[in-house]
Design an enzyme around this catalytic site. Structure first.
Site, mmCIF file in Angstrom:
data_model
loop_
_atom_site.group_PDB
_atom_site.id
_atom_site.type_symbol
_atom_site.label_atom_id
_atom_site.label_comp_id
_atom_site.label_asym_id
_atom_site.label_seq_id
_atom_site.Cartn_x
_atom_site.Cartn_y
_atom_site.Cartn_z
ATOM 1 N N HIS A 276 0.836 -1.206 0.000
ATOM 2 C CA HIS A 276 0.000 0.000 0.000
ATOM 3 C C HIS A 276 0.871 1.256 0.000
ATOM 4 C CE1 HIS A 276 -3.242 2.750 1.397
ATOM 5 N NE2 HIS A 276 -2.260 3.289 2.105
ATOM 6 N N GLU A 277 1.895 1.275 0.842
ATOM 7 C CA GLU A 277 2.784 2.443 0.907
ATOM 8 C C GLU A 277 3.553 2.629 -0.398
ATOM 9 O OE1 GLU A 277 2.708 4.584 3.283
ATOM 10 O OE2 GLU A 277 1.349 3.405 4.532
ATOM 11 N N HIS A 280 1.487 4.348 -3.006
ATOM 12 C CA HIS A 280 1.508 5.819 -2.950
ATOM 13 C C HIS A 280 2.668 6.367 -3.779
ATOM 14 C CE1 HIS A 280 -1.740 6.602 -0.220
ATOM 15 N NE2 HIS A 280 -1.214 5.882 0.763
ATOM 16 N N GLU A 354 -5.834 6.944 -1.030
ATOM 17 C CA GLU A 354 -5.811 5.734 -0.207
ATOM 18 C C GLU A 354 -6.475 4.572 -0.938
ATOM 19 O OE1 GLU A 354 -4.266 5.170 2.723
ATOM 20 O OE2 GLU A 354 -3.426 7.174 2.415
#
Length: 410
Positions: A276-277, A280, A354
């Site tokens: 997920h990070e 980004h 997100e």
């Protein structure tokens, strides 16, 4: 418009902001006892859910007390012409406009921090302690406070001195040079925050070789993400709450895992969080946020340049002679409604990002592991699973847990 009218406009803005925030808090609190959605039924058992409700209610009471204290103190300071007294005190030490501004802001900020420290202490050692989150010792609490003061003085004095110098030397064009300075500082922080700032408060060590590191490196290689630095931070020094974050870009990018996260999650769940990070980064969210933040700062400084020298702003705060520091205080409050609007936009974009990062993790790794990690982290922090939609729209930079799970297709 005269200074008295402007004074009451400033007071009205302060009061309206307080009322709006309290209305939102009230709306949100009415959902504290809502039934947990079926998609989240496995997050809390009956005892844990009751504990989460107590935690939310305790924090709401505490927030009401602190915010009421803050608004009463602020209004009192305005009505007794506190800014004039502080300005007079600063002027009594020197005639140098840079030193006057520095003394003024140090008195205001230090005074504010001293008055709010008892609330911070209570929050840490009573509320967080009561619900099993606090790991901060009294020594760490006070050391953090002193370090924060020293760092604020070191960085704040330097930046403020240069900005006031630009104002004194370039007049109305100061905003251009101030903007360049802010851009340079923002880039520096994004690049080196984890390397230079974090170590002041926490220990960071490279992630040791083993299964977790191997799985992270395998995933990073799979998605073409060059990863040179994975660090573990001693988050357990202050709290049991877990976290992970991505910082920097280019050759300075790194991933930081809280030791509490490693203890709380399974290996695949941690990799899902990191996916997920990395999402980004791959989606260029960091660059977008930095760019928009710089543009908004530039716009604010540009507007400020038209008003900073106005006697009207200074007179509204009962100060006779215009100055950078007094004008900045008055302008900051008058500009706050615009800041609220831009804040809504940034929160909206953040929630959108997100979802994109979640989708990236689902596509490139595994959505189920991300869901299980999100549920564990929510349980670990006693998160509010049923917030009011309007409260979410105004205040949340992340979608709710339910929204994220639905987006991931569970």
């Amino acid at each position: 418009m005269n200074s008295n009218i402007l004074f009451y406009i400033i007071i009205t803005i302060l009061v309206l902001e307080f009322i709006v925030n309290k209305v939102l808090d009230c709306l949100n609190s009415k959902h504290f006892d809502d039934k947990i959605p079926k998609e989240l039924a496995d997050v809390y058992d009956e005892g844990a859910y009751k504990k989460s409700q107590e935690y939310k209610k305790e924090n709401e009471k505490f927030s009401n007390i602190t915010s009421l204290f803050s608004i009463i103190l602020t209004l009192f300071f305005f009505f007794v012409k506190g800014f004039r007294y502080v300005d007079d005190l600063a002027n009594s030490f020197t005639n140098n406009p840079i030193f006057i501004a520095l003394i003024f802001f140090v008195i205001i900020l230090l005074g504010s921090d001293i008055l709010t420290t008892p609330f911070s202490y209570y929050k840490t050692f009573v509320i967080e302690e009561k619900f099993g989150f606090n790991k901060t010792t009294h020594k760490t609490f006070w050391l953090d406070k002193v370090k924060s003061w020293l760092m604020s003085i070191f960085l704040g004095v330097g930046i403020l001195s240069v900005i006031v110098y630009f104002y004194e030397y370039f007049g109305g064009d100061f905003w251009i040079y101030a903007w360049i300075l802010v851009i340079a500082f923002s880039i520096f922080l994004n690049l080196f925050y984890a390397k230079f700032i974090v170590p002041i408060f926490n220990k960071q060590i490279p992630l040791a070789s083993g299964q977790l590191k191997s799985e992270i490196e395998k995933y990073a290689q799979k998605v073409g993400f060059k990863l040179d630095a994975i660090f573990v931070i001693d988050g357990s020094k202050r709290s049991t709450k877990a976290n992970a974050y991505f910082s920097g870009f280019g050759s300075q990018k790194r991933i930081t895992l809280y030791d509490t996260l490693i203890n709380e999650l399974e290996t695949n769940e941690i990799v899902a969080v990191l996916a997920h990070e990395i999402g980004h980064y791959k989606k260029k969210h960091i660059i977008f946020n930095l760019t928009v933040s710089m543009l908004l700062t530039g716009f604010m400084l540009y507007v400020l340049s038209f008003f900073i020298s106005s006697p009207l702003l200074s007179n509204a705060l009962s100060v006779e002679n215009p100055s950078f520091h007094i004008g900045f205080i008055a302008f900051g409050i008058l500009y706050s409604p615009i800041s609220e609007v831009t804040g809504l936009f940034m929160n909206y974009m953040s929630r959108k990002f997100e979802y994109q990062a979640d989708n990236f993790a689902k596509t490139t790794f595994n959505g189920d592991f991300l869901i299980s990690s999100l549920k564990k982290l929510s349980k670990n922090s006693l998160s509010n699973l049923t917030p009011h939609p309007v409260y979410v729209f105004v205040n949340y930079s992340h979608p709710t847990l339910l929204q994220r799970i639905k987006n991931l297709g569970a």
